[in-house]
Design an enzyme around this catalytic site. Structure first.
Site, short mmCIF file in Angstrom:
data_model
loop_
_atom_site.label_atom_id
_atom_site.label_comp_id
_atom_site.label_asym_id
_atom_site.label_seq_id
_atom_site.Cartn_x
_atom_site.Cartn_y
_atom_site.Cartn_z
CB VAL A 155 21.16 -7.55 -9.80
CG1 VAL A 155 21.16 -8.92 -10.44
CG2 VAL A 155 22.13 -6.61 -10.51
NE ARG A 208 16.43 -2.79 -2.41
CZ ARG A 208 17.54 -3.51 -2.21
NH1 ARG A 208 17.98 -4.32 -3.16
NH2 ARG A 208 18.20 -3.41 -1.07
CD GLU A 263 12.11 -8.51 -3.93
OE1 GLU A 263 12.66 -8.78 -2.84
OE2 GLU A 263 12.69 -7.90 -4.83
CG HIS A 280 16.23 -9.49 -3.15
ND1 HIS A 280 15.51 -8.36 -2.83
CD2 HIS A 280 17.54 -9.10 -3.08
CE1 HIS A 280 16.34 -7.35 -2.57
NE2 HIS A 280 17.58 -7.78 -2.72
P1 NDP Z 1 26.73 2.23 -4.88
O1 NDP Z 1 26.31 3.39 -4.07
O2 NDP Z 1 28.11 1.71 -4.78
O3 NDP Z 1 26.48 2.57 -6.44
C1 NDP Z 1 25.37 3.20 -6.96
C2 NDP Z 1 25.67 3.73 -8.35
O4 NDP Z 1 24.48 4.23 -8.95
C3 NDP Z 1 26.69 4.84 -8.39
O5 NDP Z 1 27.59 4.53 -9.41
C4 NDP Z 1 25.89 6.08 -8.77
O6 NDP Z 1 26.75 6.89 -9.54
C5 NDP Z 1 24.76 5.48 -9.58
N1 NDP Z 1 23.52 6.26 -9.57
C6 NDP Z 1 22.84 6.73 -8.50
N2 NDP Z 1 21.74 7.39 -8.90
C7 NDP Z 1 21.74 7.33 -10.25
C8 NDP Z 1 20.85 7.84 -11.25
N3 NDP Z 1 19.75 8.56 -10.93
N4 NDP Z 1 21.12 7.59 -12.56
C9 NDP Z 1 22.23 6.86 -12.89
N5 NDP Z 1 23.10 6.37 -11.99
C10 NDP Z 1 22.86 6.61 -10.68
O7 NDP Z 1 25.68 1.09 -4.55
P2 NDP Z 1 25.82 -0.49 -4.80
O8 NDP Z 1 26.42 -0.72 -6.13
O9 NDP Z 1 26.44 -1.14 -3.62
O10 NDP Z 1 24.29 -0.93 -4.80
C11 NDP Z 1 23.38 -0.41 -5.74
C12 NDP Z 1 21.98 -0.90 -5.42
O11 NDP Z 1 21.86 -2.28 -5.74
C13 NDP Z 1 21.61 -0.83 -3.93
O12 NDP Z 1 21.08 0.44 -3.61
C14 NDP Z 1 20.58 -1.93 -3.79
O13 NDP Z 1 19.29 -1.42 -3.99
C15 NDP Z 1 20.91 -2.91 -4.90
N6 NDP Z 1 21.49 -4.16 -4.39
C16 NDP Z 1 20.88 -5.36 -4.70
C17 NDP Z 1 21.41 -6.55 -4.26
C18 NDP Z 1 20.74 -7.85 -4.58
O14 NDP Z 1 20.81 -8.76 -3.79
N7 NDP Z 1 20.10 -8.00 -5.72
C19 NDP Z 1 22.64 -6.60 -3.42
C20 NDP Z 1 23.22 -5.30 -3.17
C21 NDP Z 1 22.66 -4.13 -3.66
P3 NDP Z 1 26.64 8.49 -9.56
O15 NDP Z 1 26.61 8.93 -8.13
O16 NDP Z 1 27.81 8.95 -10.34
O17 NDP Z 1 25.35 8.74 -10.25
#
Ligand code: NDP
Length: 307
Positions: free
Chosen positions: A223, A225, A254, A273
């Site tokens: 869910v 990207r 998409e 999506h």
């Molecule tokens: P957040 O910023 O709240 O969370 C992102 C998480 O990913 C953090 O916990 C971060 O933790 C972790 N992270 C980042 N880089 C890495 C890495 N290289 N390896 C492992 N963990 C990593 O974002 P959201 O949860 O709000 O959204 C996440 C993504 O989901 C968005 O960027 C978007 O692309 C997608 N999305 C899709 C939707 C849909 O409709 N399907 C709706 C909303 C979002 P840490 O910093 O500790 O690594």
């Protein structure tokens, strides 16, 4: 900067009617209007789904998505354009969608829906259905989405592990591992659920090697990207029976092209999506915009600032 006119760009129409958001923000002390590409010229700021070069003339862009991979961050910085996103609002929506996928697989509901299209009364094999307590989900990305998934699956009795770069604990997760233990953590899971942002580091994070590390009876859920996954490698793993199935909301291209084999696979659920879609989406976005307009007035730092 001085904010006089905020445009709600017509592109948000893919997610909610732009006029709903404009009406929701009508009580602000600034002018709020629905605008198309031409109307952007008269605005200082825009709420938008897409990126346009014309936005470089603005002071502030607000993305209605949490992901900001479609915005050129370095260019925006050069032009002194502030970018804010909508992270923080998708916990419950995406969490419930993921719980839905998981229940469809465990209780075989996707088979019944498929059979119903052909008026076929077919029971599952005796050993196909299972219940969730005792199963493990590994959630890759422990932010807003990951935490929402942990909350909903946790409530269904699933043991939830998480992966993040630091490996520091996160409420709602039974255990959290650092990224360098990814293969070990997913090898232990009945469900692997991807909720990381798309970055240089996470591009094709899921490839042939990662799918190989997953159990043959495990389900894969994306869910996040599309490009976090090497899609041909996923298709190969599914076709070879190296995974039990997959639920996919996002794709490398998409809309998913009609020619994609994913459409025709019995153990694959395709959603367009739309994991975060809800009738309240415009309100959730509107609250963030409202908060930042208030902060601008009082000179406070913006929330959800990305650039
Ligand atoms: P957040 O910023 O709240 O969370 C992102 C998480 O990913 C953090 O916990 C971060 O933790 C972790 N992270 C980042 N880089 C890495 C890495 N290289 N390896 C492992 N963990 C990593 O974002 P959201 O949860 O709000 O959204 C996440 C993504 O989901 C968005 O960027 C978007 O692309 C997608 N999305 C899709 C939707 C849909 O409709 N399907 C709706 C909303 C979002 P840490 O910093 O500790 O690594």
């Amino acid at each position: 900067f001085e904010l006089e006119r905020l445009g709600v760009h017509e592109s948000v129409d893919a997610v909610f009617p732009p006029a709903e958001l404009a009406a929701f923000l009508a009580d602000l002390s600034i002018d709020v209007a629905v605008v198309d590409d031409d109307g952007i010229d008269d605005c200082d700021a825009a709420v938008t789904l897409v990126y346009r070069e014309a936005f470089l003339e603005l002071d502030w862009i607000h993305s209605i998505q949490a992901g900001f991979d479609r915005f050129p961050r370095a260019v925006l910085e050069d032009h002194d354009v502030i970018l804010t996103n909508s992270a923080g609002i998708h916990d419950r929506t995406v969490g419930e969608t993921v719980a839905g996928y998981v229940l469809m697989f465990s209780r075989r509901l996707h088979d019944y829906v498929a059979n119903q299209q052909e008026r076929r009364w077919v029971r599952p094999e005796w050993d196909e259905g299972f219940t969730l307590p005792g199963s493990t989900a590994c959630v890759v990305g422990t932010g807003t989405l990951g935490s929402g998934v942990a909350e909903t699956l946790g409530a269904l009795g699933v043991r939830v592990t998480g992966i993040r770069r630091s490996g520091d604990p996160v409420p709602g997760f039974d255990e959290v591992y650092a990224s360098d233990r990814l293969l070990e953590a997913i090898g232990d899971a009945d469900f692997v659920i991807v909720t990381v942002p798309l970055t240089d580091e996470t591009h094709h994070l899921f490839d042939a090697e990662t799918f190989d590390a997953m159990r043959d009876d495990a389900y894969f859920v994306n869910v996040a990207r599309g490009s976090v996954v090497d899609e041909p490698a996923l298709i190969d793993a599914l076709e070879a029976g190296e995974l039990a199935g997959a639920a996919l909301d996002v794709f490398e291209e998409e809309p998913l092209p009609e020619s994609s084999p994913l459409w025709g696979m019995d153990e694959v659920i395709v959603s367009p999506h739309a994991a975060a879609y809800t009738r309240d989406y415009f309100r959730d976005v509107g609250e963030i915009v409202r908060e930042n307009v208030k902060r601008l007035e009082t000179g406070a730092e913006f929330t959800n600032r990305v650039v």
